[in-house]
Design an enzyme around this catalytic site. Structure first.
Site, PDB file in Angstrom:
ATOM      1  N   ARG A 147       0.818  -1.211   0.000  1.00 25.73           N
ATOM      2  CA  ARG A 147       0.000   0.000   0.000  1.00 25.73           C
ATOM      3  C   ARG A 147       0.857   1.269   0.000  1.00 25.73           C
ATOM      4  NH1 ARG A 147      -2.254   0.079   4.811  1.00 25.73           N
ATOM      5  NH2 ARG A 147      -3.408   1.986   4.466  1.00 25.73           N
ATOM      6  N   LYS A 148       2.134   1.144  -0.235  1.00 24.66           N
ATOM      7  CA  LYS A 148       3.010   2.312  -0.312  1.00 24.66           C
ATOM      8  C   LYS A 148       2.903   2.909  -1.712  1.00 24.66           C
ATOM      9  CE  LYS A 148       6.171   0.606   3.230  1.00 24.66           C
ATOM     10  NZ  LYS A 148       7.535   0.124   3.560  1.00 24.66           N
TER      11      LYS A 148
END
Length: 304
Positions: free
Chosen positions: A141-142
């Protein structure tokens, strides 16, 4: 016969493409542009060019942006195809001159960013395949706020798993270290409550930083044990112990893994390697738009 990969264009909901395209154009052109009046709406033909080696990604996004402004795109290179080092015409775009330039920078940024992510993802997958590792290379999710759907899509084009799209995970609930710290309850209780809250359709993952935590999470019923920030030696030793006791648990490795160090983390007991660098550190490929002069291209630019 091996199943063929799905058409990546089908992953993107058309209504979302239109909404994102309009939002990106609103950001870049929130009011009138005096230079558009100079150019006018006479039809023009342009080429989309790439001067970097890699994997082409982002075509549906760029096409949506051009489409919103009234332009049409004809692709010369298919989405997901390799791009050579030399300058290559990837598409032709026709439409009103002012519209071409209105969409230009947004479309180029989309192609450069998405192709960069797909290129790094493809390299990581190639490294894993090169040593015949049978696990999954995944993203994280970066991602860039407001651009997650595009970057997750680019991971798919590059052959990597996009991982969770949202905090709630869709099919996965992941208890990170801060979830466990903030809950202030025994791990077994947190897992039980999370599984009940998530329902029967979701798998449950737990992030662990020691072998003891990993064994406790697997014993508490976690479907996925995320081994975070382990050294390669610690990772493989811990994975062997956990798999011996809980052979059905999925073991995921993450934390600071990049293309150079990836081979050290590929092991027989590791099922998934998730890499934030596939999105947050992917360099953009070099795309440009060239408006053709009269007589260039195939036929009259006003009738194409």
């Amino acid at each position: 016969m091996a199943a063929s990969r799905p058409d990546p264009w089908s992953f993107l909901p058309p209504h979302q493409l239109q909404a994102m395209a309009r939002a990106w154009l609103d950001e870049d052109a929130p009011t009138f542009d005096p230079t558009s009046g100079i150019i006018g709406r006479a039809p023009r033909l342009a080429q989309l060019l790439c001067s970097s080696p890699g994997v082409l990604a982002g075509s549906p996004l760029a096409e949506a942006v051009f489409g919103v402004t009234g332009c049409e795109v004809t692709w010369r290179v298919a989405e997901g195809s390799p791009l050579p080092p030399q300058r290559t015409v990837v598409a032709e775009v026709k439409g009103p001159g002012a519209s071409l330039l209105l969409a230009e920078r947004v479309a180029l940024n989309l192609l450069g960013r998405c192709s960069g992510v797909a290129t790094v993802a493809a390299k990581a997958v190639s490294v894993a395949q090169g040593v015949q590792w049978g696990g999954v290379i995944a993203g994280t999710r970066k991602t860039t706020p407001g651009f997650r759907l595009a970057e997750k899509y680019a991971l798919e084009v590059g052959g990597a798993d996009p991982h969770r799209h949202v905090l709630g995970g869709g099919g996965l609930l992941l208890l990170k270290d801060n979830h466990l710290a903030a809950a202030r309850a025994p791990l077994e209780q947190v897992v039980e409550v999370a599984r009940r809250a998530g329902g029967f359709t979701r798998r449950l993952g737990v992030e662990c930083s020691t072998q003891g935590e990993a064994m406790a999470a697997a014993g508490a019923g976690a479907d996925i044990v995320l081994l975070d920030n382990f050294t390669p030696q610690e990772l493989h030793a811990t994975a062997a112990v956990v798999k011996a006791a809980h052979p059905r648990v999925t073991l995921e490795a993450s934390g600071g893994i990049n293309l150079e160090t990836l081979p050290q983390f590929l092991g027989p007991h590791i099922d998934v390697i998730s890499m934030g660098c596939l999105t947050h550190s992917a360099p953009a490929l070099d795309f440009s738009l060239r408006v053709l002069s009269p007589g260039e291209g195939d036929g009259d630019e006003g009738t194409r």
